[in-house]
Enzyme design. Structure first.
Site, PDB file in Angstrom:
ATOM      1  N   ARG A  84     -27.764 -24.641   8.126  1.00 43.24           N
ATOM      2  CA  ARG A  84     -28.003 -23.561   7.164  1.00 43.24           C
ATOM      3  C   ARG A  84     -28.613 -24.142   5.895  1.00 43.24           C
ATOM      4  O   ARG A  84     -28.294 -25.283   5.526  1.00 43.24           O
ATOM      5  CB  ARG A  84     -26.683 -22.864   6.778  1.00 43.24           C
ATOM      6  CG  ARG A  84     -26.034 -22.131   7.919  1.00 43.24           C
ATOM      7  CD  ARG A  84     -26.749 -20.809   8.198  1.00 43.24           C
ATOM      8  NE  ARG A  84     -26.345 -20.223   9.451  1.00 43.24           N
ATOM      9  CZ  ARG A  84     -27.067 -20.239  10.579  1.00 43.24           C
ATOM     10  NH1 ARG A  84     -28.230 -20.821  10.596  1.00 43.24           N
ATOM     11  NH2 ARG A  84     -26.633 -19.678  11.679  1.00 43.24           N
ATOM     12  N   LEU A  86     -28.790 -24.431   1.958  1.00 44.30           N
ATOM     13  CA  LEU A  86     -27.798 -24.234   0.892  1.00 44.30           C
ATOM     14  C   LEU A  86     -28.376 -23.377  -0.223  1.00 44.30           C
ATOM     15  O   LEU A  86     -29.550 -23.488  -0.562  1.00 44.30           O
ATOM     16  CB  LEU A  86     -27.374 -25.589   0.308  1.00 44.30           C
ATOM     17  CG  LEU A  86     -26.843 -26.619   1.302  1.00 44.30           C
ATOM     18  CD1 LEU A  86     -26.328 -27.843   0.553  1.00 44.30           C
ATOM     19  CD2 LEU A  86     -25.762 -26.041   2.195  1.00 44.30           C
ATOM     20  N   ASN A 100     -28.731 -35.071   2.560  1.00 42.89           N
ATOM     21  CA  ASN A 100     -28.996 -34.537   3.898  1.00 42.89           C
ATOM     22  C   ASN A 100     -29.654 -35.630   4.727  1.00 42.89           C
ATOM     23  O   ASN A 100     -30.420 -36.436   4.199  1.00 42.89           O
ATOM     24  CB  ASN A 100     -29.947 -33.341   3.794  1.00 42.89           C
ATOM     25  CG  ASN A 100     -30.287 -32.750   5.149  1.00 42.89           C
ATOM     26  OD1 ASN A 100     -29.390 -32.492   5.966  1.00 42.89           O
ATOM     27  ND2 ASN A 100     -31.568 -32.545   5.417  1.00 42.89           N
ATOM     28  N   HIS A 102     -32.227 -36.123   7.871  1.00 42.42           N
ATOM     29  CA  HIS A 102     -33.252 -35.358   8.599  1.00 42.42           C
ATOM     30  C   HIS A 102     -33.923 -36.297   9.610  1.00 42.42           C
ATOM     31  O   HIS A 102     -34.276 -37.436   9.259  1.00 42.42           O
ATOM     32  CB  HIS A 102     -34.283 -34.811   7.602  1.00 42.42           C
ATOM     33  CG  HIS A 102     -35.300 -33.927   8.244  1.00 42.42           C
ATOM     34  ND1 HIS A 102     -35.058 -32.598   8.533  1.00 42.42           N
ATOM     35  CD2 HIS A 102     -36.560 -34.178   8.679  1.00 42.42           C
ATOM     36  CE1 HIS A 102     -36.127 -32.069   9.104  1.00 42.42           C
ATOM     37  NE2 HIS A 102     -37.054 -33.001   9.214  1.00 42.42           N
ATOM     38  N   ASP A 135     -31.942 -30.289  -2.965  1.00 46.12           N
ATOM     39  CA  ASP A 135     -32.132 -29.400  -4.120  1.00 46.12           C
ATOM     40  C   ASP A 135     -32.681 -28.082  -3.597  1.00 46.12           C
ATOM     41  O   ASP A 135     -32.555 -27.785  -2.407  1.00 46.12           O
ATOM     42  CB  ASP A 135     -33.034 -30.070  -5.179  1.00 46.12           C
ATOM     43  CG  ASP A 135     -34.377 -30.492  -4.609  1.00 46.12           C
ATOM     44  OD1 ASP A 135     -34.770 -29.956  -3.552  1.00 46.12           O
ATOM     45  OD2 ASP A 135     -35.035 -31.352  -5.220  1.00 46.12           O
ATOM     46  N   ASP A 139     -35.958 -29.798   2.493  1.00 47.15           N
ATOM     47  CA  ASP A 139     -36.283 -31.149   2.985  1.00 47.15           C
ATOM     48  C   ASP A 139     -37.246 -31.904   2.069  1.00 47.15           C
ATOM     49  O   ASP A 139     -37.994 -32.770   2.545  1.00 47.15           O
ATOM     50  CB  ASP A 139     -36.881 -31.092   4.409  1.00 47.15           C
ATOM     51  CG  ASP A 139     -35.885 -30.573   5.434  1.00 47.15           C
ATOM     52  OD1 ASP A 139     -34.662 -30.697   5.205  1.00 47.15           O
ATOM     53  OD2 ASP A 139     -36.326 -30.049   6.472  1.00 47.15           O
TER      54      ASP A 139
HETATM   55  C1  GRF Z   1     -29.229 -35.348  13.238  1.00 48.11           C
HETATM   56  O1  GRF Z   1     -30.284 -35.768  14.057  1.00 48.11           O
HETATM   57  C2  GRF Z   1     -29.709 -35.023  11.851  1.00 48.11           C
HETATM   58  O2  GRF Z   1     -30.823 -35.767  11.475  1.00 48.11           O
HETATM   59  C3  GRF Z   1     -30.079 -33.571  11.985  1.00 48.11           C
HETATM   60  O3  GRF Z   1     -29.106 -33.030  12.833  1.00 48.11           O
HETATM   61  C4  GRF Z   1     -28.626 -34.045  13.707  1.00 48.11           C
HETATM   62  C5  GRF Z   1     -27.128 -34.053  13.621  1.00 48.11           C
HETATM   63  O4  GRF Z   1     -26.578 -34.936  14.553  1.00 48.11           O
HETATM   64  N1  GRF Z   1     -30.133 -32.936  10.684  1.00 48.11           N
HETATM   65  P1  GRF Z   1     -25.015 -35.080  14.721  1.00 48.11           P
HETATM   66  O5  GRF Z   1     -24.438 -33.698  14.901  1.00 48.11           O
HETATM   67  O6  GRF Z   1     -24.472 -35.778  13.517  1.00 48.11           O
HETATM   68  O7  GRF Z   1     -24.856 -35.917  15.957  1.00 48.11           O
END
Ligand code: GRF
Length: 191
Positions: A84, A86, A100, A102, A135, A139
Site C-alpha cells: 500500500r 503511505l 522501503n 524495492h 516520502d 519510490d
Molecule cells: C521484496 O522483493 C521487496 O523488494 C518488495 O517486496 C518483496 C517483499 O519480500 N517490495 P518479502 O515478503 O520480504 O519476502
C-alpha cells in the site's frame, strides 16, 4: 532503535531482520493471512492488521496505524513488501524515519508491483534492489543503499527475484543501521 515493520507478503525480509536480532516492536499488515503475519505470530512479535475495509479512507487507516506504531514505541518504520502507498498521517508521524526496499535499481522500474518482471521484459543485463527513504513520492525518496544483480539469459521472474532477495537481505539491515546511526547522531529522540 525500535523498528515497526510493515509487510503484506511472504515476509522473508521480516524474518531476516528478526534473525539478526533487530528490535522489532511492531509488525503491521493489511493482510491477516500472509507469510509476514505468520512469521510475526511464530516469533511472538506484536502484530496488528489494518485492512482498508475497516476504515473510511486511506488517511483514517494510516492515522490508526501511525497511532498504534507510536504506542508501541516505534522509532523507525520499515516497509518490507508492504503493498500500500503511505499517506500523510503516517508520513508526518515518522518524517525521515521510514524506509522501503524495492526490487530494482531505482529510478528504473519504479512505481509498480512487478519491477522484476519489468526488468526481464526490458532485457536489462543488470538489475538489483534499492533501499530508500519514503516520502510523498512513489519510490523516489533519497536512496540509502543499492545492490546490483546480474540477469541471466534463462532467468524467470522467480529465479531473478530469488537472487535479488539475497541482496535485499544484506542491504536492508545495512541501511537500517546507517539510518539509525544518522538519527541517533542528528536528532533528539522521537517524543
Ligand atoms: C521484496 O522483493 C521487496 O523488494 C518488495 O517486496 C518483496 C517483499 O519480500 N517490495 P518479502 O515478503 O520480504 O519476502
Amino acid at each position: 532503535m525500535k523498528l515497526g515493520v510493515l509487510a503484506s507478503g511472504q515476509g522473508s525480509n521480516l524474518r531476516n531482520l528478526a534473525d539478526l536480532y533487530f528490535e522489532i516492536a511492531a509488525v503491521a499488515t493489511n493482510k491477516a493471512h500472509c507469510g509476514a503475519a505468520d512469521i510475526a505470530r511464530e516469533r511472538r512479535l506484536p502484530l496488528a492488521v489494518f485492512a482498508q475495509k475497516d476504515y473510511d479512507s486511506l488517511a483514517a487507516r494510516d492515522s490508526a496505524m501511525a497511532g498504534w506504531l507510536r504506542g508501541q514505541g516505534v522509532e523507525l518504520v520499515v516497509c518490507a513488501g508492504y503493498d500500500r502507498v503511505l499517506t500523510a498521517p503516517l508520513l508526518e508521524a515518522f518524517r525521515g524515519r521510514i524506509v522501503n526496499i524495492h526490487p530494482s535499481l531505482l529510478p528504473a522500474f519504479a512505481g509498480g508491483m512487478d519491477a522484476v518482471a519489468q526488468a526481464l521484459t526490458h532485457g536489462v543485463k543488470v538489475t538489483g534492489c534499492t533501499v530508500h527513504l519514503v516520502d510523498e513520492t512513489v519510490d523516489a525518496g533519497p536512496i540509502l543503499a543499492q545492490a546490483a544483480v546480474p540477469v541471466h539469459d534463462d532467468d524467470t521472474p522467480a529465479s531473478l527475484h530469488a537472487r535479488i532477495q539475497i541482496q535485499e537481505h544484506r542491504i536492508l539491515p545495512e541501511a537500517i543501521r546507517l539510518l539509525s546511526d544518522r538519527l541517533a547522531a542528528a536528532r533528539p529522540p522521537l517524543r
